[in-house]
Design a protein around this motif. Structure first.
Motif, PDB file in Angstrom:
ATOM      1  N   GLU A 152      79.618  48.754  10.966  1.00  0.00           N
ATOM      2  CA  GLU A 152      79.121  48.415   9.642  1.00  0.00           C
ATOM      3  C   GLU A 152      78.592  49.713   9.044  1.00  0.00           C
ATOM      4  O   GLU A 152      77.761  50.386   9.667  1.00  0.00           O
ATOM      5  N   VAL A 153      79.085  50.090   7.864  1.00  0.00           N
ATOM      6  CA  VAL A 153      78.682  51.354   7.244  1.00  0.00           C
ATOM      7  C   VAL A 153      78.371  51.128   5.777  1.00  0.00           C
ATOM      8  O   VAL A 153      79.129  50.455   5.075  1.00  0.00           O
ATOM      9  N   LYS A 154      77.259  51.725   5.330  1.00  0.00           N
ATOM     10  CA  LYS A 154      76.864  51.667   3.923  1.00  0.00           C
ATOM     11  C   LYS A 154      76.719  53.090   3.400  1.00  0.00           C
ATOM     12  O   LYS A 154      76.279  53.983   4.126  1.00  0.00           O
ATOM     13  N   ARG A 155      77.067  53.276   2.133  1.00  0.00           N
ATOM     14  CA  ARG A 155      76.904  54.587   1.497  1.00  0.00           C
ATOM     15  C   ARG A 155      76.624  54.365   0.017  1.00  0.00           C
ATOM     16  O   ARG A 155      77.378  53.680  -0.670  1.00  0.00           O
ATOM     17  N   LYS A 156      75.553  54.979  -0.461  1.00  0.00           N
ATOM     18  CA  LYS A 156      75.187  54.838  -1.868  1.00  0.00           C
ATOM     19  C   LYS A 156      74.956  56.213  -2.472  1.00  0.00           C
ATOM     20  O   LYS A 156      74.218  57.032  -1.913  1.00  0.00           O
ATOM     21  N   THR A 157      75.630  56.464  -3.595  1.00  0.00           N
ATOM     22  CA  THR A 157      75.435  57.700  -4.355  1.00  0.00           C
ATOM     23  C   THR A 157      75.160  57.305  -5.808  1.00  0.00           C
ATOM     24  O   THR A 157      75.112  56.121  -6.148  1.00  0.00           O
ATOM     25  N   LYS A 158      75.033  58.287  -6.664  1.00  0.00           N
ATOM     26  CA  LYS A 158      74.853  58.006  -8.092  1.00  0.00           C
ATOM     27  C   LYS A 158      76.141  57.482  -8.729  1.00  0.00           C
ATOM     28  O   LYS A 158      76.110  56.944  -9.826  1.00  0.00           O
ATOM     29  N   GLU A 159      77.269  57.635  -8.024  1.00  0.00           N
ATOM     30  CA  GLU A 159      78.568  57.203  -8.555  1.00  0.00           C
ATOM     31  C   GLU A 159      79.066  55.893  -7.950  1.00  0.00           C
ATOM     32  O   GLU A 159      79.762  55.131  -8.623  1.00  0.00           O
ATOM     33  N   THR A 160      78.723  55.658  -6.673  1.00  0.00           N
ATOM     34  CA  THR A 160      79.245  54.467  -5.992  1.00  0.00           C
ATOM     35  C   THR A 160      78.220  53.868  -5.032  1.00  0.00           C
ATOM     36  O   THR A 160      77.315  54.556  -4.560  1.00  0.00           O
ATOM     37  N   ASP A 161      78.423  52.599  -4.740  1.00  0.00           N
ATOM     38  CA  ASP A 161      77.630  51.874  -3.740  1.00  0.00           C
ATOM     39  C   ASP A 161      78.633  51.073  -2.919  1.00  0.00           C
ATOM     40  O   ASP A 161      79.260  50.144  -3.432  1.00  0.00           O
ATOM     41  N   ILE A 162      78.810  51.462  -1.651  1.00  0.00           N
ATOM     42  CA  ILE A 162      79.904  50.909  -0.843  1.00  0.00           C
ATOM     43  C   ILE A 162      79.392  50.383   0.494  1.00  0.00           C
ATOM     44  O   ILE A 162      78.574  51.018   1.162  1.00  0.00           O
ATOM     45  N   TYR A 163      79.913  49.221   0.863  1.00  0.00           N
ATOM     46  CA  TYR A 163      79.605  48.593   2.141  1.00  0.00           C
ATOM     47  C   TYR A 163      80.927  48.224   2.816  1.00  0.00           C
ATOM     48  O   TYR A 163      81.803  47.623   2.197  1.00  0.00           O
ATOM     49  N   VAL A 164      81.065  48.602   4.080  1.00  0.00           N
ATOM     50  CA  VAL A 164      82.264  48.267   4.864  1.00  0.00           C
ATOM     51  C   VAL A 164      81.844  47.654   6.189  1.00  0.00           C
ATOM     52  O   VAL A 164      80.956  48.172   6.874  1.00  0.00           O
ATOM     53  N   GLU A 165      82.509  46.562   6.533  1.00  0.00           N
ATOM     54  CA  GLU A 165      82.339  45.897   7.822  1.00  0.00           C
ATOM     55  C   GLU A 165      83.729  45.861   8.455  1.00  0.00           C
ATOM     56  O   GLU A 165      84.689  45.415   7.819  1.00  0.00           O
ATOM     57  N   LEU A 166      83.837  46.330   9.697  1.00  0.00           N
ATOM     58  CA  LEU A 166      85.139  46.482  10.339  1.00  0.00           C
ATOM     59  C   LEU A 166      85.111  45.967  11.767  1.00  0.00           C
ATOM     60  O   LEU A 166      84.173  46.231  12.505  1.00  0.00           O
ATOM     61  N   ASN A 167      86.179  45.271  12.140  1.00  0.00           N
ATOM     62  CA  ASN A 167      86.437  44.921  13.533  1.00  0.00           C
ATOM     63  C   ASN A 167      87.859  45.377  13.833  1.00  0.00           C
ATOM     64  O   ASN A 167      88.829  44.788  13.344  1.00  0.00           O
ATOM     65  N   ILE A 168      87.989  46.443  14.605  1.00  0.00           N
ATOM     66  CA  ILE A 168      89.315  46.974  14.947  1.00  0.00           C
ATOM     67  C   ILE A 168      90.147  45.933  15.692  1.00  0.00           C
ATOM     68  O   ILE A 168      91.349  45.808  15.473  1.00  0.00           O
ATOM     69  N   ASP A 169      89.496  45.158  16.558  1.00  0.00           N
ATOM     70  CA  ASP A 169      90.195  44.170  17.387  1.00  0.00           C
ATOM     71  C   ASP A 169      90.157  42.789  16.730  1.00  0.00           C
ATOM     72  O   ASP A 169      89.825  41.793  17.369  1.00  0.00           O
TER      73      ASP A 169
END
Length: 194
Positions: free
Chosen positions: A5-22
């Protein structure tokens, strides 16, 4: 299960990703860019990754920041989820046809970020998506995942078909390269590290 689970927020974007490779290829994608949502859905479905992406970006400017930053966060999520990389197959090449288009994607889960991209696209846009951002996404993804990625159009002309074949092939190639091979003991490298 290899998850992140990765989150990243800047002045341009706010992004959240949840991943299960399997995963099973389940997806929930919302970037505000219809065509890009479709491509990420295809990527997850054909790679058999369970993937959730929620992105809010400065789409009043254009799609560049959102697409590139999704690539950054998705790359970080894959890097985190694949862990120590023990016993993975590491390499894979997939060819995917989409009507007249044929795209080849080759990956090496190498720890050495590199992108070779030869995707001449005729259209400047597909929907509200600027096609030059395909390469921006691929570069951000490859460099933040730390993989060597080669993407080539072998033939074809319809930009929608070319891009769709690219995302499907990327999903399939990553699925294969990240599979656990029980015959491989430890890291698949004579260096002992990836």
């Amino acid at each position: 299960m290899r998850k992140a689970e990765v989150k990243r927020k800047t002045k341009e974007t706010d992004i959240y990703v949840e991943l299960n490779i399997d995963g099973k290829g389940n997806y929930d994608i919302a970037t505000g860019i219809g065509f890009f949502d479709h491509m990420l859905s295809l990527f997850a479905k054909h790679g058999l990754f369970d993937l959730k992406v929620v992105a809010k970006g400065d789409l009043e400017v254009d799609t560049h920041h959102t697409v590139e930053d999704v690539g950054i966060v998705l790359g970080n999520a894959f890097l985190k989820a694949c862990g120590d990389k023990k016993s993975i197959k590491r390499f894979s090449t997939f060819y995917v046809p989409m009507d007249e288009a044929l795209v080849r994607v080759s990956v090496d889960i190498s720890g050495r970020p590199f992108l070779y991209c030869d995707l001449p696209l005729k259209a400047e846009r597909v929907g509200n998506f600027e096609t030059e951002n395909v390469e921006e996404f691929l570069r951000a993804f490859a460099y933040n995942f730390g993989i060597t990625l080669h993407v080539e159009l072998l033939h074809g002309g319809n930009s929608h078909h070319v891009i769709e074949a690219t995302f499907k092939a990327l999903g399939r190639a990553l699925d294969e390269a990240l599979r656990i091979d029980e015959r491989t003991e430890g890291i698949p490298s004579t260096k002992g590290i990836l």
